[in-house]
Structures are given as structure tokens and as C-alpha cells.
Design an enzyme around this catalytic site. Structure first.
Site, PDB file in Angstrom:
ATOM      1  N   GLU A   1      31.851  19.029  40.037  1.00 19.76           N
ATOM      2  CA  GLU A   1      30.688  18.283  39.568  1.00 19.76           C
ATOM      3  C   GLU A   1      29.646  19.318  39.166  1.00 19.76           C
ATOM      4  OE1 GLU A   1      28.939  15.537  42.367  1.00 19.76           O
ATOM      5  OE2 GLU A   1      27.377  15.017  40.929  1.00 19.76           O
TER       6      GLU A   1
ATOM      7  N   ARG B   1      39.658  22.376  53.484  1.00 18.83           N
ATOM      8  CA  ARG B   1      38.695  23.167  52.728  1.00 18.83           C
ATOM      9  C   ARG B   1      38.504  24.519  53.408  1.00 18.83           C
ATOM     10  NH1 ARG B   1      34.792  19.987  51.261  1.00 18.83           N
ATOM     11  NH2 ARG B   1      33.099  21.467  51.061  1.00 18.83           N
TER      12      ARG B   1
ATOM     13  N   LYS C   1      26.997  22.612  48.909  1.00 21.54           N
ATOM     14  CA  LYS C   1      26.201  22.742  47.686  1.00 21.54           C
ATOM     15  C   LYS C   1      24.771  22.252  47.913  1.00 21.54           C
ATOM     16  CE  LYS C   1      29.170  21.538  44.144  1.00 21.54           C
ATOM     17  NZ  LYS C   1      29.440  20.780  42.910  1.00 21.54           N
TER      18      LYS C   1
HETATM   19  P1  ATP Z   1      29.687  17.924  46.448  1.00 23.11           P
HETATM   20  O1  ATP Z   1      30.833  17.046  46.024  1.00 23.11           O
HETATM   21  O2  ATP Z   1      29.140  17.633  47.782  1.00 23.11           O
HETATM   22  O3  ATP Z   1      28.653  18.138  45.417  1.00 23.11           O
HETATM   23  P2  ATP Z   1      31.691  19.949  46.432  1.00 23.11           P
HETATM   24  O4  ATP Z   1      31.592  21.332  46.961  1.00 23.11           O
HETATM   25  O5  ATP Z   1      32.762  19.049  46.898  1.00 23.11           O
HETATM   26  O6  ATP Z   1      30.276  19.357  46.685  1.00 23.11           O
HETATM   27  P3  ATP Z   1      32.718  19.599  43.786  1.00 23.11           P
HETATM   28  O7  ATP Z   1      32.133  20.013  42.500  1.00 23.11           O
HETATM   29  O8  ATP Z   1      33.014  18.151  43.973  1.00 23.11           O
HETATM   30  O9  ATP Z   1      31.716  20.075  44.881  1.00 23.11           O
HETATM   31  O10 ATP Z   1      34.005  20.471  44.094  1.00 23.11           O
HETATM   32  C1  ATP Z   1      35.023  20.656  43.159  1.00 23.11           C
HETATM   33  C2  ATP Z   1      36.323  20.832  43.871  1.00 23.11           C
HETATM   34  O11 ATP Z   1      36.271  21.923  44.772  1.00 23.11           O
HETATM   35  C3  ATP Z   1      36.673  19.604  44.690  1.00 23.11           C
HETATM   36  O12 ATP Z   1      38.008  19.251  44.400  1.00 23.11           O
HETATM   37  C4  ATP Z   1      36.522  20.044  46.101  1.00 23.11           C
HETATM   38  O13 ATP Z   1      37.450  19.398  46.935  1.00 23.11           O
HETATM   39  C5  ATP Z   1      36.775  21.550  46.028  1.00 23.11           C
HETATM   40  N1  ATP Z   1      36.046  22.245  47.085  1.00 23.11           N
HETATM   41  C6  ATP Z   1      34.729  22.173  47.347  1.00 23.11           C
HETATM   42  N2  ATP Z   1      34.415  22.908  48.424  1.00 23.11           N
HETATM   43  C7  ATP Z   1      35.561  23.472  48.860  1.00 23.11           C
HETATM   44  C8  ATP Z   1      35.901  24.343  49.947  1.00 23.11           C
HETATM   45  N3  ATP Z   1      34.984  24.786  50.809  1.00 23.11           N
HETATM   46  N4  ATP Z   1      37.196  24.720  50.079  1.00 23.11           N
HETATM   47  C9  ATP Z   1      38.120  24.290  49.205  1.00 23.11           C
HETATM   48  N5  ATP Z   1      37.872  23.471  48.183  1.00 23.11           N
HETATM   49  C10 ATP Z   1      36.610  23.061  47.996  1.00 23.11           C
END
Ligand code: ATP
Ligand code: MG
Length: 553
Positions: free
Chosen positions: A38, A264, A274
Site C-alpha cells: 500500500e 512476518r 508503518k
Molecule cells: P499496513 O498494511 O499496516 O499499512 P504493511 O506493513 O502490512 O502495513 P503493506 O503495504 O500492506 O504494509 O505491505 C505489503 C506486503 O508486505 C504485505 O503483503 C505484507 O504482508 C508484507 N509485509 C509487511 N510487513 C512485513 C514484515 N514485517 N515481514 C514480512 N512481510 C511483511
């Protein structure tokens, strides 16, 4: 078949096992994955795990991986983030080729599918406020309660939904919800929100839309549109999977993606939320998203962490189904390991102390050969200027040394790396009694750093020639947080390390560093790994410390 070889070599974790089995059984002909960020912030080391996995398996199994922006919330998303995400994925070394997609490419289709659910009596317009919806959702142990608007006719729902799209209502006045089961044991099934009214310009669709699909409604359908075979995501989406499957079962989608969840990445001394990272930037606690103390890929790059080391770290961590916390020392190890093999050696004096070599001819200078990489002869040598006045590290001298101090002190002889043996005669002090320079003599017979008579010294110091050295600013970065689990007591800002950045000015570095490139790691002898700061348009020499040479220094 190329695939078969790849299948055999790559079955190393449960995701790869699943893919290998799907290819072997013929359930799929080729794999398609995607990385779906995102654009509401910069990518961090946690995202690198997901990128490495999605792009990695696509590469290994001869498939392809899409980069898809989940750009469904214009209130939080910005073009700056879109650009940064692309730059950082490329920097990591991955390529989406022609497969750059956006959830917003599918807004029209998603809208049609929402009408399709309304037509089936499986979605309704709810006039309750966000708070009311939240309050009536129930809890893990108690069922939710039905909205008073749950039984509107399909005709009324369609009319209201079209008017939502036409912009007749204010933000938050109404939402479209799926009509599933307010008593479901899975809270995601309790009439999830499908569309919200958000009057905001979207980076790609401008003001064409004022209703936007929820992440849950957009995500699985976008995967289906792109014929994603393996929708890989993190564990917190496990409970969403039945909902995604419900959408897929109830809509005329062109394919059926399968979702698999992995753990994760969590790292000690590091925040990978984030929301929190955005706060650190917004409140000025760090100097932007690419501050070298940030766990963002942009921050790591600026700190001098090579992309290969990030990939190696991701590989070492592996892919598992159970959450765990990785010691940040493992990350540092991957970085040191890479830099130790790759970085050229240079000499830099961080806290200079002047040394005057009294018996060296005045006005003279010379060049000495210095080795670029001790373990790699092919990296060659360079010429380092030497003269009557040099700088050494302030803490390489002690006037009254304790027993175990073997470096310079009055009467003691040490080696200057690649140069000569010098012996300290006396320390010159200012009115306050502080040492401001040293008077030394050198032994011309020891050129290159060895005595023909075989006598030994107990220390070798790095140095730079005072007349030739360049002045630089050197930034020493330390962990941003003081505890391994920042924020465990509620407020991460209370765990900020007050000494996370030490800026040294007036440092002196050898002339060869004038050509140092941002992003290319260098070892400053005896000090650590550094790289030139990439601040655009900067004329002054600035170096960022990537890591010290050894752990906990
Ligand atoms: P949010 O959705 O709260 O804004 P997010 O870190 O999940 O934060 P995304 O942009 O949705 O942000 O993440 C993109 C991809 O990265 C998603 O598929 C998510 O599952 C993966 N991702 C995010 N954080 C991690 C992590 N710490 N370890 C592994 N994969 C991650
Ligand atoms: Mg997310």
C-alpha cells in the site's frame, strides 16, 4: 523441462514445497505471485522478506511476480511513496518487467462486482456511523448485532450505492457492507465494509471516484483479475482468507487464487510498523524516511547497507509459519560479512590529533603504497601521501597509559600503517593542559612499516597526512531504540536512544576518498564500514557509518 530442475532445487520451505507440488501435479502450469504494497509509507526490511519471497519463488520456478500497488485509500497514499517503493524494489535487485499493476486499475470492475453482490442480496448500504458499526460488531466471545439497515431491498441498495458513487453523500455518511453473518465466529464475516465514501483526490484516478473499496474487498479480487496462483501474505491475514474465498465464490472472477500465510519478520531493537515509522518521520524524531537509523530500505541504503546483504539476510531468516523475533545481530552479521569481502580499505581519522615528525625534512613529502584489500590482491594498491605533519586518532595516544595500553605514549614506538615507525618524544599542551599535538621522530629505515633490524612494535596506527587530507563530516549511527522490544511499555518514543546519532566534524580522510561513491561501502581501517552520504547536491564530504568492525563497539 526447466521447471522440473527448478522444482527439485528449490523445495526449501513450506511455500516452496506447495509451489513445487502444484507444478508437479499440474494444478498450475506456471506460477504467478505478487508483492502488494500500500503506497502509504516507505518499504522496510520486513517488506524485503515479502519481496524476496514473492520475487524469489517466481524467479526460481520460472514464473513471474507482479508489483501491485494496493492503492485503495487516497486519504493516506501519495505519489512520493509510489516512486519510493519502485526505487526500493529495484534496488533490492528485483524486476517486475511489464507487470506493474494497481488496484485502482480495477476500480470499475470492483464496482460492478459490488453491484453484483447487491443484486444477489449479499450486500447492503448501511447508514450507521463508523462508531456504530464498530460498536455493533460484537467481540470474540459475543455475536454482533444486525444493522437496522440490513434488510433494505436490493433496489434501494442499488439506488443508494449509485448515489454514493455519484457523490451525493458526505464522507462517512454511508458504507456498503457485505451481508454475511453477524454471529459468525470469524469477525471478518460480520458484514465487512466493502466501500467507503472518501472525497479525496487519488494519485492515479484523480477525482473520478469518491467511493473506494476496502482492502478486503479489493485484495483477493485483484489477485483473481491478475491470475495470481499463490497469494502469499503474512499470518494476520489467515482469518481473512475465508472472507476472500467467499468473495471469490460469489463473484464472476476470472481465476481462483490460493492464499498462503507466512510469519512476518520481527527484529530486535527495530520497529516495523508503518504507522509508528510514519509518526517518527512526522514528529521529526528522525530526519525523514531515509534517515540511516530507519529500518526502511531507503534508510539502509543511505547507511551503506548493500542490497546483496539484505537478500542474504532474508535467505538466512527463511520462511516459516510461526511468528518469531530475529536478533538484529544476525542482520548486522550479514552486512559485515558482505562488506568484509567487498569493501576497499581506506584511512580516515575521526578525532584528529596532530603529530609533528621532527626529523622528517621540512617541506618534503612522498607517496607510500597502501593495499586496497588485504585478502584480495586483484584489488591492487594505491598511493597515500605522507609528510612531516600527520593526524592520528586522538584516543591512540595516552600520556599516562595504563598497563594494557600499547599504542602511542611518551617514549613509546609504534608503526604507522604502510609508512614508518615513529616514537613519541613529547606531548604539546595548551594553556588548559590539554594535549594539542605530539612531537615525534621517525626511523627512515622502516619505510613501508618494517624495521630491517627486526625490532617489533606493539601497535599499528592509521593516519593521514595533514597537508593532503580532506576534511569530512562523519556520522556515527547507533540503534534508534534502547531496548530490544521498543514500545513494549506502550510508547515507543520513550525508548528512543538519545545517542543514536553522533556527528563528528573536522574529521580528516585520505585524498582517495574524494571520489567515493554513495552506496559503495568502504572500510575505514580500524574504525568500521562507512559510505558516502547520498544527500543530493552536497559538496561537503559526508560519510555515514554503516557498522563498526565488530559487534558491540
Ligand atoms: P499496513 O498494511 O499496516 O499499512 P504493511 O506493513 O502490512 O502495513 P503493506 O503495504 O500492506 O504494509 O505491505 C505489503 C506486503 O508486505 C504485505 O503483503 C505484507 O504482508 C508484507 N509485509 C509487511 N510487513 C512485513 C514484515 N514485517 N515481514 C514480512 N512481510 C511483511
Ligand atoms: Mg498491509
Amino acid at each position: 523441462m526447466a521447471n522440473e530442475t527448478a522444482v527439485r532445487e528449490a523445495g526449501r520451505d513450506f511455500i516452496r514445497d506447495i509451489i513445487a507440488a502444484d507444478l508437479e501435479s499440474g494444478r498450475i502450469a506456471a506460477i504467478v505471485t505478487r508483492f502488494p504494497p500500500e503506497p502509504n509509507g516507505y518499504l522496510h526490511i520486513g517488506h524485503a522478506k515479502s519481496i524476496g519471497l514473492n520475487f524469489g519463488v517466481a524467479e526460481e520456478f520460472g514464473g513471474c511476480c507482479h508489483l501491485r500497488f494496493d492503492d485503495t485509500n487516497p486519504a493516506k497514499e501519495e505519489q512520493e511513496y509510489i516512486d519510493a517503493i519502485k526505487r526500493d524494489v529495484r534496488w533490492l535487485g528485483f524486476d517486475w518487467g511489464e507487470h506493474l499493476h494497481h488496484a485502482s486499475d480495477y476500480f470499475e470492475r470492483l464496482y460492478e462486482w459490488a453491484e453484483c453482490l447487491i443484486g444477489q442480496g449479499k450486500a447492503y448500504v448501511d447508514d450507521q456511523s463508523q462508531e456504530q458499526i464498530r460498536a455493533s460488531r460484537g467481540t470474540l466471545t459475543e455475536p454482533g448485532t444486525d444493522s437496522p439497515w440490513r434488510n433494505r431491498s436490493a433496489g434501494d441498495n442499488l439506488d443508494l450505492f449509485r448515489r454514493m458513487r455519484a457523490g451525493e453523500f458526505a464522507n462517512g455518511a454511508r458504507v456498503l457492507r457485505a451481508k454475511i453473518d453477524m454471529a459468525s465466529g470469524n469477525i471478518n464475516f460480520r458484514d465487512p465494509v466493502l466501500y467507503r465514501i472518501i472525497h479525496a483526490a487519488h494519485p492515479r484516478t484523480g477525482t473520478s471516484w469518491c467511493i473506494y473499496p476496502s482492502y478486503d474487498f479489493a485484495h483477493g479480487q485483484s489477485d483473481a483479475i491478475e491470475h495470481i496462483t499463490h497469494s502469499i501474505c503474512t499470518l494476520e491475514f489467515e482469518d481473512h482468507r475465508p472472507l476472500y474465498d467467499w468473495f471469490i465464490a460469489n463473484l464472476p472472477v476470472p481465476s481462483r487464487p490460493h492464499q498462503y500465510e507466512f510469519a512476518r519478520l520481527n527484529l530486535t531493537y527495530t520497529v516495523l510498523s508503518k504507522r509508528v515509522l510514519t509518526e517518527l518521520v512526522r514528529r521529526g524524531i528522525v530526519d525523514g524516511w531515509d534517515d540511516p537509523r530507519m529500518p526502511t530500505l531507503a534508510g539502509l541504503r543511505r547507511r551503506g547497507v548493500p542490497p546483496e546483504a539484505v537478500r542474504e539476510f532474508i535467505r538466512m531468516v527463511g520462511v516459516a509459519k510461526a511468528n518469531s523475533i530475529v536478533d538484529v545481530a544476525m542482520f548486522d552479521h550479514a552486512v559485515r560479512d558482505h562488506l568484509n569481502r567487498r569493501a576497499l580499505r581506506r584511512m580516515a581519522v575521526l578525532r584528529p590529533l596532530k603529530v609533528v615528525i621532527e626529523n622528517y625534512p621540512e617541506g618534503a613529502d612522498e607517496e607510500l603504497a597502501a593495499i586496497n584489500k588485504p585478502e584480495d590482491e586483484s584489488a591492487g594498491t594505491r598511493r597515500v601521501p605522507f609528510g612531516r605533519e600527520i593526524f592520528i586518532e586522538r584516543d591512540d595516544f595516552m600520556e599516562n597509559p595504563p598497563k594494557k595500553f600499547f599504542r602511542l605514549s611518551p617514549g613509546r614506538e609504534v608503526r604507522l600503517r604502510y609508512a614508518y615507525f615513529i616514537k613519541c618524544r613529547e606531548a604539546v599542551k595548551n594553556a588548559a593542559g590539554e594535549v594539542v599535538a605530539l612531537r615525534c621522530t621517525y626511523d627512515p629505515e622502516t619505510r613501508g612499516g618494517n624495521a630491517p633490524d627486526g625490532r617489533k612494535v606493539q601497535a599499528t596506527l592509521h593516519w593521514v597526512s595533514a597537508a593532503h587530507a580532506l576534511e569530512a563530516e562523519i556520522r556515527l549511527y547507533n540503534p534508534l531504540f534502547t531496548r530490544p522490544d521498543p514500545g513494549a511499555d506502550g510508547d515507543v518514543t520513550r525508548d528512543i536512544n538519545p545517542n543514536s546519532l553522533e556527528v563528528l566534524s573536522g574529521c580528516r580522510v585520505e585524498p582517495a576518498l574524494e571520489d567515493a561513491q554513495a552506496g559503495v561501502g568502504i572500510q575505514f581501517e580500524r574504525q568500521g564500514y562507512f559510505c558516502r552520504d547520498e544527500a543530493p547536491g552536497a559538496t561537503a564530504l559526508i560519510f555515514n557509518r554503516t557498522l563498526s568492525l565488530r559487534e558491540s563497539k
